[in-house]
Design a protein around this motif. Structure first.
Motif, short mmCIF file in Angstrom:
data_model
loop_
_atom_site.label_atom_id
_atom_site.label_comp_id
_atom_site.label_asym_id
_atom_site.label_seq_id
_atom_site.Cartn_x
_atom_site.Cartn_y
_atom_site.Cartn_z
N VAL A 91 0.84 -1.20 0.00
CA VAL A 91 0.00 0.00 0.00
C VAL A 91 0.88 1.24 0.00
N GLN A 92 0.52 2.19 -0.83
CA GLN A 92 1.20 3.49 -0.86
C GLN A 92 0.17 4.57 -0.54
N LEU A 93 0.29 5.16 0.65
CA LEU A 93 -0.66 6.17 1.11
C LEU A 93 -0.24 7.57 0.68
N ASN A 94 -1.09 8.55 0.99
CA ASN A 94 -0.82 9.96 0.62
C ASN A 94 -0.56 10.12 -0.87
N THR A 95 -1.20 9.27 -1.66
CA THR A 95 -0.97 9.28 -3.11
C THR A 95 -2.29 9.49 -3.83
N LEU A 96 -2.49 10.68 -4.35
CA LEU A 96 -3.72 11.04 -5.04
C LEU A 96 -3.59 10.78 -6.54
N ALA A 97 -4.46 9.93 -7.07
CA ALA A 97 -4.48 9.69 -8.51
C ALA A 97 -5.17 10.87 -9.18
N GLU A 98 -4.44 11.59 -10.01
CA GLU A 98 -4.96 12.80 -10.63
C GLU A 98 -5.42 12.58 -12.07
N ARG A 99 -4.87 11.54 -12.70
CA ARG A 99 -5.28 11.24 -14.07
C ARG A 99 -4.82 9.83 -14.44
N ILE A 100 -5.65 9.17 -15.24
CA ILE A 100 -5.28 7.87 -15.80
C ILE A 100 -5.22 8.01 -17.32
N GLU A 101 -4.11 7.67 -17.89
CA GLU A 101 -3.94 7.73 -19.35
C GLU A 101 -3.49 6.35 -19.85
N LYS A 102 -3.95 6.00 -21.03
CA LYS A 102 -3.52 4.73 -21.62
C LYS A 102 -2.53 5.01 -22.73
N GLU A 103 -1.39 4.33 -22.66
CA GLU A 103 -0.35 4.49 -23.67
C GLU A 103 -0.01 3.11 -24.24
N ASP A 104 -0.35 2.94 -25.50
CA ASP A 104 -0.12 1.66 -26.17
C ASP A 104 -0.76 0.53 -25.36
N TYR A 105 0.06 -0.32 -24.72
CA TYR A 105 -0.49 -1.48 -24.04
C TYR A 105 -0.34 -1.40 -22.52
N HIS A 106 -0.19 -0.18 -21.99
CA HIS A 106 -0.13 -0.03 -20.55
C HIS A 106 -0.78 1.29 -20.13
N PHE A 107 -0.92 1.46 -18.82
CA PHE A 107 -1.54 2.67 -18.28
C PHE A 107 -0.52 3.49 -17.51
#
Length: 346
Positions: A91-107
């Motif tokens: 687990v990694q806390l204090n970590t806000l996901a601000e955007r998810i982008e897809k690039e080729d075959y990974h995120f």
């Protein structure tokens, strides 16, 4: 690069982590809060579950309280912490996901701590994102203390004087009950008083036992019964609404429709002595930070049982993800089992 990143470390994220760990997948859970269980600890102090212990078990570890007990928010948070420790989840806390982008075959997940890369993403951020208050709350005088139920803790936060509680859901009635009882001050209630209520126990059995044996929590959202349930007004569970409304210091005022300075306009009367307003008016979903996501008219992701139209992107813990029980502590494990099986077979 991780196989999976799970965004959200509450019941949905932890339930999914159980299956990934069991299948020896390389994954990471990230969460914006500074401790496990914070999403529960941040709610009001007297919050308790509507479901008794026996219906709150996550996969692989029973909820550690006696049968028939209704856990409070602290017990839920401690259960999550123990669950993480037992299965040694990364687990990694204090970590806000601000955007998810897809690039080729990974995120690529862009966070306040930098970019994270993974092959697949599981979004487990739950249904409560942006606290909603009507726009006219900005017209209200600064002399009136306003707080959304998301930030309400207890009556000690309130100024001396009358309080208006706006919102007729479970949160609204629980907060109305607490404020009117503990302050003994005039407490206005804004919302529907003609509402169905259900006791926590019926004929010697818990309500959730009846829900289980009748299949109430298992009807698919696509079934005829499921559609009827999902569109109907949900009953208030475990709160004696009628007795609260009958208290001498509780005054129903209909719906709150406007406000200007120190005057609050409702469908029954204008209020000019309000010192506090608690907005138990719900939340709006926010998934716009996910690139190219398809959303429904209600703002939730389009999906089939958590599988989105973007390959490798999944959702868990949403209301009515599949059934009425999908967003409950005990109900989420059925959805995670189904979704995990689909993911691991692909």
């Amino acid at each position: 690069m991780k196989d999976f990143i799970i965004i959200g470390a509450a019941q949905a994220g932890l339930s999914m982590a159980y299956h990934l760990k069991k299948n020896q997948k390389d994954f990471l859970i990230i969460d914006k809060e500074d401790e496990i269980g914070a999403s529960w600890l941040n709610r009001w102090n007297s919050l308790k579950l509507f479901t008794p212990t026996e219906f709150n078990h996550l996969e692989g570890m029973p909820f550690p309280t006696p049968k028939g007990h209704y856990p409070d928010k602290y017990e839920v948070a401690n259960y999550f912490k123990t669950y993480v420790e037992k299965f040694d989840f990364p687990v990694q806390l204090n970590t806000l996901a601000e955007r998810i982008e897809k690039e080729d075959y990974h995120f690529v997940i862009k966070t306040n701590k930098g970019d994270l890369n993974c092959k697949e993403v599981i979004v487990a951020t739950g249904p409560f994102h942006i606290p909603y208050t009507p726009k006219f709350h900005n017209n209200i005088s600064e002399d009136i203390f306003q707080i959304h139920s998301n930030y309400y803790k207890n009556p000690k936060q309130l100024k001396d004087g009358a309080t208006l509680v706006v919102g007729g859901g479970d949160s609204g009635f629980q907060i109305l009950d607490e404020i009117s009882e503990q302050t003994n001050k005039k407490t206005y209630f804004s919302g529907n008083t003609d509402i169905k209520t259900l006791p926590q126990e019926l004929l010697g059995k818990t309500l959730w036992w009846w829900f289980t044996v009748t299949g109430f929590l298992s009807f698919s959202k696509d079934s005829w019964v499921g559609k009827k349930i999902s569109k109907s007004k949900q009953p208030i569970i475990g709160t004696d609404v009628k007795s609260i409304i009958k208290r001498d210091n509780v005054i129903p005022v209909g719906y709150t429709i406007n406000a200007e300075n120190n005057t609050i306009k409702t469908t029954i009367k204008e209020l000019d002595d309000v010192k506090n307003i608690v907005w138990a008016t719900g939340y709006k979903p926010n998934f716009e930070w996910i690139e190219n996501i398809e959303l429904t008219k209600n703002g939730y992701p389009k999906h089939h049982r958590g599988i989105s139209s973007t390959k490798g992107l999944y959702f868990i813990g949403l209301p009515w993800l599949h059934t009425r029980g999908s967003a409950t502590l005990g109900g989420v494990k059925k959805d995670t089992k189904y979704l995990a099986d689909k993911i691991l077979q692909s």
